[in-house]
Write an enzyme that holds these catalytic residues in place. Structure first.
Site, PDB file in Angstrom:
ATOM      1  N   GLY A   1       0.820  -1.205   0.000  1.00  0.00           N
ATOM      2  CA  GLY A   1       0.000   0.000   0.000  1.00  0.00           C
ATOM      3  C   GLY A   1       0.854   1.255   0.000  1.00  0.00           C
ATOM      4  O   GLY A   1       2.063   1.203   0.230  1.00  0.00           O
TER       5      GLY A   1
ATOM      6  N   HIS B   1      11.863  11.924   7.969  1.00  0.00           N
ATOM      7  CA  HIS B   1      13.004  12.725   7.476  1.00  0.00           C
ATOM      8  C   HIS B   1      13.084  12.772   5.942  1.00  0.00           C
ATOM      9  O   HIS B   1      13.827  13.568   5.395  1.00  0.00           O
ATOM     10  CB  HIS B   1      14.335  12.270   8.108  1.00  0.00           C
ATOM     11  CG  HIS B   1      14.895  10.995   7.563  1.00  0.00           C
ATOM     12  ND1 HIS B   1      16.162  10.553   7.900  1.00  0.00           N
ATOM     13  CD2 HIS B   1      14.382  10.057   6.720  1.00  0.00           C
ATOM     14  CE1 HIS B   1      16.398   9.416   7.274  1.00  0.00           C
ATOM     15  NE2 HIS B   1      15.336   9.091   6.556  1.00  0.00           N
ATOM     16  N   ASP B   2      12.294  11.917   5.284  1.00  0.00           N
ATOM     17  CA  ASP B   2      12.284  11.936   3.807  1.00  0.00           C
ATOM     18  C   ASP B   2      11.417  13.058   3.238  1.00  0.00           C
ATOM     19  O   ASP B   2      11.516  13.366   2.045  1.00  0.00           O
ATOM     20  CB  ASP B   2      11.698  10.626   3.260  1.00  0.00           C
ATOM     21  CG  ASP B   2      12.618   9.436   3.456  1.00  0.00           C
ATOM     22  OD1 ASP B   2      13.834   9.648   3.613  1.00  0.00           O
ATOM     23  OD2 ASP B   2      12.109   8.297   3.451  1.00  0.00           O
TER      24      ASP B   2
HETATM   25  C1  LIG Z   1      14.329   5.713   4.392  1.00  0.00           C
HETATM   26  S1  LIG Z   1      13.371   4.297   4.145  1.00  0.00           S
HETATM   27  C2  LIG Z   1      13.195   3.696   5.832  1.00  0.00           C
HETATM   28  C3  LIG Z   1      12.909   2.231   5.888  1.00  0.00           C
HETATM   29  C4  LIG Z   1      12.742   1.623   7.273  1.00  0.00           C
HETATM   30  N1  LIG Z   1      11.653   2.247   7.998  1.00  0.00           N
HETATM   31  C5  LIG Z   1      14.030   1.690   8.044  1.00  0.00           C
HETATM   32  O1  LIG Z   1      14.184   2.558   8.913  1.00  0.00           O
HETATM   33  O2  LIG Z   1      14.921   0.862   7.770  1.00  0.00           O
HETATM   34  C6  LIG Z   1      11.754   4.901   3.771  1.00  0.00           C
HETATM   35  C7  LIG Z   1      10.799   3.777   3.379  1.00  0.00           C
HETATM   36  O3  LIG Z   1       9.510   4.341   3.129  1.00  0.00           O
HETATM   37  C8  LIG Z   1       8.927   3.619   2.057  1.00  0.00           C
HETATM   38  N2  LIG Z   1       7.910   4.477   1.421  1.00  0.00           N
HETATM   39  C9  LIG Z   1       8.111   5.626   0.735  1.00  0.00           C
HETATM   40  N3  LIG Z   1       6.953   6.140   0.292  1.00  0.00           N
HETATM   41  C10 LIG Z   1       5.983   5.274   0.713  1.00  0.00           C
HETATM   42  C11 LIG Z   1       4.570   5.266   0.573  1.00  0.00           C
HETATM   43  N4  LIG Z   1       3.954   6.256  -0.089  1.00  0.00           N
HETATM   44  N5  LIG Z   1       3.879   4.258   1.126  1.00  0.00           N
HETATM   45  C12 LIG Z   1       4.528   3.245   1.803  1.00  0.00           C
HETATM   46  N6  LIG Z   1       5.872   3.216   1.982  1.00  0.00           N
HETATM   47  C13 LIG Z   1       6.594   4.215   1.435  1.00  0.00           C
HETATM   48  C14 LIG Z   1      10.086   3.353   1.132  1.00  0.00           C
HETATM   49  O4  LIG Z   1       9.820   2.291   0.234  1.00  0.00           O
HETATM   50  C15 LIG Z   1      11.205   3.056   2.118  1.00  0.00           C
HETATM   51  O5  LIG Z   1      11.329   1.679   2.378  1.00  0.00           O
END
Ligand SMILES: C[S@@+](CC[C@H](N)C(=O)[O-])C[C@H]1O[C@@H](n2cnc3c(N)ncnc32)[C@H](O)[C@@H]1O
Length: 345
Positions: free
Chosen positions: A235, A255-256
């Protein structure tokens, strides 16, 4: 004795050659130096290493000697030849078979992050990430830019997972989470942190919500070999309904994103969260006055060159989280890279 001018020049020199140190580490990882030495029954000399790695004698000698000065290798002279072996640091963190290996994150830093940092001045000028300059890809859809290919996605996922083999338990025990029976890790990537959570709180059920391509990769890459007590749901946390849970984990997710997108996501979580439930935010938190820690300041620049977001102060997290309706904001500084915030609905 070192005078003020000497110190200034030494610092200048250290800073200007800092990228060379990173590149030595990255190159030794790319070439497989640490894995080869880990497999060898005894220390190896330059000629043996160069032959087995398929590298030049001259280049290998130079690289190995710098690795020894950086404490990535030890070197001794035996019968007039230098022989090398791994140090504790490289055995623990750089050898592929180590349970705390950080190799994939280093390869990701080398192949992707480093190239974005090559455009730091442009990022500062423009205030935005540098995927377009570094890779020629549009950066409007952040995770389309980040996941440019299957190989890139897998490397990033493996890299993200690695840190939790070192800091996962500290982060997941910063607060006692045993009262939460359904825990959902939003954007939980391969489920590495979720698995730490599930092993520490076996009475809770733990679910990861991720974009479909990450869930597919997580299933094939990680779950085929590991009996993991976590489930996955495909999702988009911005567009799709969120799974019902009493605790939502957001680890390295806020943080993203910009403040606006964080507020949108937090409000959505608050809406779905059961009363008495909460959110657990795991991030590297800046000092209130933004004067440190240096690592977090550098991560914030990294967010500039690679994402839409930034690292934040406790007051900034409090404002975002409490504006979404959460209360009882508590921050635990772990003293390690990642800190933990718990807030309640
Ligand atoms: C920087 S990573 C952090 C991953 C994990 N939480 C960790 O700390 O190891 C950000 C994660 O958010 C997921 N993500 C980004 N946009 C998303 C969305 N709209 N819905 C679900 N997941 C999303 C990405 O696929 C990625 O795995």
């Amino acid at each position: 004795m070192e005078g003020p001018g000497d110190r200034a020049f030494r610092l200048l020199n250290e800073y200007s050659s800092g990228f060379m140190v990173s590149q030595v580490l990255f190159a030794a990882c790319e070439l497989g130096v640490f894995d080869l030495l880990a497999q060898a029954p005894e220390p190896l000399d330059t000629a043996e290493l160069a032959t087995r790695l398929g590298t030049s004698l001259h280049g290998t000698e130079l690289l190995l000697d710098v690795c020894a000065s950086l404490e990535l290798l030890t070197v001794e002279t035996k019968r007039n030849r230098a022989v090398y072996q791994n140090t504790d640091l490289s055995t623990t963190f750089l050898v592929r078979t180590s349970p705390t290996c950080q190799l994939h994150m280093l390869l990701y830093l080398s192949r992707t992050t480093y190239l974005c940092w090559g455009h730091l001045a442009a990022a500062v000028r423009e205030g935005k990430n540098q995927y377009k300059r570094a890779f020629g890809v549009p950066s409007e859809q952040l995770f389309t830019a980040i996941y440019r290919s299957e190989a890139e996605r897998l490397l990033f996922m493996r890299g993200l997972a690695e840190i939790w083999s070192v800091h996962g338990v500290g982060v997941m025990t910063a607060f006692d989470l045993s009262a939460f029976s359904v825990i959902c890790d939003l954007g939980g990537a391969s489920g590495a942190l979720a698995r730490v959570c599930a092993s520490l709180y076996p009475d809770s059920s733990v679910l990861v919500l991720e974009v479909p391509e990450v869930v597919r990769a997580a299933r094939s890459l990680f779950l085929s070999t590991v009996e993991a007590p976590v489930s996955f749901r495909e999702g988009d946390f911005f567009k799709d309904p969120l799974p019902e849970a009493d605790l939502y984990i957001l680890a390295r997710v806020l943080h993203d994103w910009t403040d606006e997108k964080c507020s949108e996501l937090l409000a959505k979580i608050h809406h779905t969260c059961k009363p008495g439930g909460g959110i657990l935010v795991v991030e590297s938190v800046l000092e209130e006055d933004r004067r440190g820690p240096l690592t977090t300041q550098l991560y914030s620049l990294n967010m500039l060159v690679q994402t839409e977001g930034r690292e934040r102060t406790p007051a900034e997290y409090r404002s975002l989280i409490c504006s979404a309706g959460f209360q009882d904001f508590q921050l635990k500084k772990t003293g390690k890279i990642y800190d933990v915030i718990l807030a309640r609905k």
